[in-house]
Design a protein around this motif. Structure first.
Motif, PDB file in Angstrom:
ATOM      1  N   ASN A 181       0.637  -1.400   0.252  1.00 32.99           N
ATOM      2  CA  ASN A 181       0.341   0.243  -0.022  1.00 32.99           C
ATOM      3  C   ASN A 181       0.707   1.302   0.078  1.00 32.99           C
ATOM      4  O   ASN A 181      -0.004   2.367  -0.420  1.00 32.99           O
ATOM      5  N   ALA A 182       1.921   1.661  -0.295  1.00 36.58           N
ATOM      6  CA  ALA A 182       2.442   2.381   0.800  1.00 36.58           C
ATOM      7  C   ALA A 182       3.451   2.770  -1.333  1.00 36.58           C
ATOM      8  O   ALA A 182       3.538   3.946  -0.918  1.00 36.58           O
ATOM      9  N   TYR A 183       3.399   1.886  -1.868  1.00 38.03           N
ATOM     10  CA  TYR A 183       4.089   2.182  -2.999  1.00 38.03           C
ATOM     11  C   TYR A 183       3.103   3.210  -3.589  1.00 38.03           C
ATOM     12  O   TYR A 183       3.295   3.152  -4.915  1.00 38.03           O
ATOM     13  N   LEU A 184       1.433   2.801  -3.488  1.00 33.14           N
ATOM     14  CA  LEU A 184       0.416   2.883  -4.857  1.00 33.14           C
ATOM     15  C   LEU A 184       0.650   4.464  -5.405  1.00 33.14           C
ATOM     16  O   LEU A 184       0.318   4.772  -6.621  1.00 33.14           O
ATOM     17  N   GLU A 185       0.825   5.278  -4.417  1.00 34.41           N
ATOM     18  CA  GLU A 185       1.261   6.361  -4.809  1.00 34.41           C
ATOM     19  C   GLU A 185       2.415   7.241  -5.487  1.00 34.41           C
ATOM     20  O   GLU A 185       2.009   8.398  -5.234  1.00 34.41           O
ATOM     21  N   THR A 186       3.311   6.079  -5.384  1.00 36.71           N
ATOM     22  CA  THR A 186       4.847   7.081  -5.535  1.00 36.71           C
ATOM     23  C   THR A 186       5.288   6.356  -6.947  1.00 36.71           C
ATOM     24  O   THR A 186       4.380   5.627  -8.112  1.00 36.71           O
ATOM     25  N   ALA A 187       6.616   6.899  -6.838  1.00 36.86           N
ATOM     26  CA  ALA A 187       6.948   6.892  -8.842  1.00 36.86           C
ATOM     27  C   ALA A 187       7.160   4.858  -8.746  1.00 36.86           C
ATOM     28  O   ALA A 187       7.511   5.027  -9.802  1.00 36.86           O
ATOM     29  N   HIS A 188       6.970   4.181  -7.640  1.00 39.08           N
ATOM     30  CA  HIS A 188       7.131   2.826  -7.562  1.00 39.08           C
ATOM     31  C   HIS A 188       5.475   2.137  -7.973  1.00 39.08           C
ATOM     32  O   HIS A 188       6.356   1.520  -8.997  1.00 39.08           O
ATOM     33  N   PHE A 189       5.479   2.972  -8.604  1.00 37.56           N
ATOM     34  CA  PHE A 189       3.354   2.550  -8.510  1.00 37.56           C
ATOM     35  C   PHE A 189       2.893   3.311  -9.871  1.00 37.56           C
ATOM     36  O   PHE A 189       2.557   3.060 -11.210  1.00 37.56           O
ATOM     37  N   GLN A 190       3.204   5.063 -10.039  1.00 38.53           N
ATOM     38  CA  GLN A 190       2.458   5.812 -11.426  1.00 38.53           C
ATOM     39  C   GLN A 190       3.708   6.061 -11.800  1.00 38.53           C
ATOM     40  O   GLN A 190       4.119   7.134 -12.154  1.00 38.53           O
ATOM     41  N   GLN A 191       3.861   4.276 -12.526  1.00 36.88           N
ATOM     42  CA  GLN A 191       5.226   4.762 -13.794  1.00 36.88           C
ATOM     43  C   GLN A 191       4.189   6.242 -14.860  1.00 36.88           C
ATOM     44  O   GLN A 191       5.137   6.859 -14.793  1.00 36.88           O
ATOM     45  N   ALA A 192       3.255   5.935 -15.959  1.00 35.21           N
ATOM     46  CA  ALA A 192       2.977   6.787 -15.930  1.00 35.21           C
ATOM     47  C   ALA A 192       2.906   8.377 -15.559  1.00 35.21           C
ATOM     48  O   ALA A 192       3.460   9.806 -16.025  1.00 35.21           O
ATOM     49  N   LYS A 193       2.714   8.918 -14.102  1.00 37.10           N
ATOM     50  CA  LYS A 193       2.797  10.432 -13.863  1.00 37.10           C
ATOM     51  C   LYS A 193       4.983  10.593 -13.374  1.00 37.10           C
ATOM     52  O   LYS A 193       4.391  12.151 -14.608  1.00 37.10           O
ATOM     53  N   LEU A 194       5.307   9.534 -13.483  1.00 34.92           N
ATOM     54  CA  LEU A 194       6.817  10.120 -12.702  1.00 34.92           C
ATOM     55  C   LEU A 194       7.051  10.290 -14.539  1.00 34.92           C
ATOM     56  O   LEU A 194       7.915  11.156 -14.650  1.00 34.92           O
ATOM     57  N   VAL A 195       6.693   9.914 -15.867  1.00 35.60           N
ATOM     58  CA  VAL A 195       6.829  10.046 -16.834  1.00 35.60           C
ATOM     59  C   VAL A 195       6.653  11.575 -17.303  1.00 35.60           C
ATOM     60  O   VAL A 195       6.997  12.366 -17.871  1.00 35.60           O
ATOM     61  N   ARG A 196       5.539  11.555 -17.507  1.00 41.19           N
ATOM     62  CA  ARG A 196       4.620  12.991 -17.200  1.00 41.19           C
ATOM     63  C   ARG A 196       5.581  13.901 -16.535  1.00 41.19           C
ATOM     64  O   ARG A 196       5.004  15.271 -17.023  1.00 41.19           O
ATOM     65  N   GLY A 197       5.761  13.629 -15.436  1.00 43.07           N
ATOM     66  CA  GLY A 197       6.336  14.713 -14.571  1.00 43.07           C
ATOM     67  C   GLY A 197       7.514  15.456 -15.346  1.00 43.07           C
ATOM     68  O   GLY A 197       7.906  16.811 -15.158  1.00 43.07           O
ATOM     69  N   TRP A 198       8.395  14.760 -15.983  1.00 44.84           N
ATOM     70  CA  TRP A 198       9.428  14.752 -16.585  1.00 44.84           C
ATOM     71  C   TRP A 198       8.767  15.631 -17.645  1.00 44.84           C
ATOM     72  O   TRP A 198       9.321  17.125 -18.465  1.00 44.84           O
ATOM     73  N   LEU A 199       8.011  15.249 -18.493  1.00 47.93           N
ATOM     74  CA  LEU A 199       7.655  15.786 -19.872  1.00 47.93           C
ATOM     75  C   LEU A 199       6.949  17.501 -19.282  1.00 47.93           C
ATOM     76  O   LEU A 199       7.311  18.753 -20.323  1.00 47.93           O
TER      77      LEU A 199
END
Length: 372
Positions: A181-199
């Protein structure tokens, strides 16, 4: 000038790529490719390599030299949100000083290509305001930037990353018992968000190379895939890294986790390091056969990840970025605790004649793995 940045996940081959560039630093520079240092140790080594005219192995080198851009990413993140810089990146300068050192190298050397590689970059795409990504963009906004991002199906990835954290001495719950549960809202699970964060942090015009880690393995491994997908020339006689940065085997993970909870800190860390060393010495169930989540967690995980996978498909232009996504619901054959109990006898046998202390051997001899 071209700037190529590895911004992918932990446990997707970044360590191999970093070792490759550090080990072949001079040969790559002769091809017009700079793997810049960020502090004085790297500068001193660069001078020595230039004077001797040959690359050398990495024995005795710190992570500041081998993984310099992890130090950069960690310092930037610390300056953004107070995350902290771990002690294995010692005496890291400020972000401004690191940026200035990179600039000075670019001005003096004028390479055709610069490579920045850090798995910690992935975390920068998920900060609240993405200040670190914006700082990087402001520094290299005039460059022709290519972002290479390697990602791994979350069940395989989280199993590997969770076990990697045992190496850092972290006391954790098992994935099967709430740690997921601790991973679900982080870069370890939200893979698309981490990419979009760079864009969205300024790199919307950069070329994005989004890779499924499974595909990188099929194409020859992380180093070969990175070089071929980014167009970096491979020098003649380049030294390829062997196996890098192994995690605690899945079958030993519960033993390592209990050690961190039950032993004094120094002994616990010693035990975890020993367990990693024993991965080739003691028979155990292979990682891919060990179930660490359980059916309830798997069902929840795949349901939560479907929209993430769809977004990755959009970002990558691939019809299905994870074509085997639905296999995430399938249990592996051997439950984690069963695998640990099966390995324990072999570990005890070899532990009796190993470098473990008497107290560590006694703990291992008396350890009980629960039935469920």
């Amino acid at each position: 000038m071209k700037t190529i940045m590895f911004i992918g996940h932990f446990k997707t081959g970044s360590t191999s790529i970093q070792h490759y560039f550090a080990r072949n630093w001079l040969a790559l520079l002769r091809k017009g490719v700079l793997y810049p240092g960020v502090e004085s140790q790297a500068a001193a080594r660069a001078i020595r390599l230039s004077l001797t005219g040959r690359d050398e192995d990495l024995r005795g080198q710190t992570l500041n030299v081998i993984e310099p851009h992890n130090a950069l990413a960690l310092r930037l993140k610390n300056e953004e949100d107070g995350h902290g810089v771990p002690p294995y990146y010692p005496h890291a300068p400020s972000g401004l000083q690191m940026f200035e050192m990179i600039k000075n190298q670019l001005d003096a050397i004028q390479p055709e290509t610069m490579v920045l590689c850090s798995e910690v970059f992935a975390l920068l795409g998920m900060t609240k305001e993405r200040k670190s990504v914006k700082r990087i963009h402001n520094r290299f906004r005039s460059h022709d930037v290519k972002l290479y991002c390697s990602l791994r199906r979350p069940d395989d990835y989280l199993s590997s990353w969770h076990r990697q954290r045992l190496k850092f001495g972290e006391k954790m719950l098992p994935l099967r018992a709430g740690a997921l549960n601790a991973y679900l809202e982080t870069a370890h699970f939200q893979q698309a968000k981490l990419v979009r964060g760079w864009l969205e942090g300024g790199f919307e015009e950069a070329e994005l190379v989004l890779r499924n880690f499974s595909d990188t393995q099929k194409s020859g491994g992380s180093v070969v895939d990175f070089m071929s997908r980014t167009g970096i020339p491979i020098p003649d006689m380049a030294v390829m890294p062997g196996m890098m940065n192994p995690s605690v085997p899945s079958a030993f993970a519960e033993i390592a986790r209990l050690a961190l909870h039950q032993l004094p800190q120094e002994s616990a860390r010693s035990m975890v390091a020993w367990l990693i060393a024993m991965r080739e010495e003691v028979d155990h169930v292979a990682d891919r056969e060990v179930e660490v989540f359980g059916q309830t967690m798997r069902d929840m995980m795949v349901e939560r990840f479907r929209p993430v996978a769809d977004d990755l498909s959009t970002l990558s232009g691939v019809n299905r970025f994870y074509p085997d996504l639905e296999e995430m619901v399938l249990l592996r054959p051997v439950p984690e605790l069963e695998a640990a109990r099966a390995a324990l006898a072999g570990l005890r046998a070899i532990g009796g004649r190993s470098r473990l202390t008497d107290a560590e051997r006694e703990w291992l001899a008396n350890l009980e793995i629960p039935a469920a």
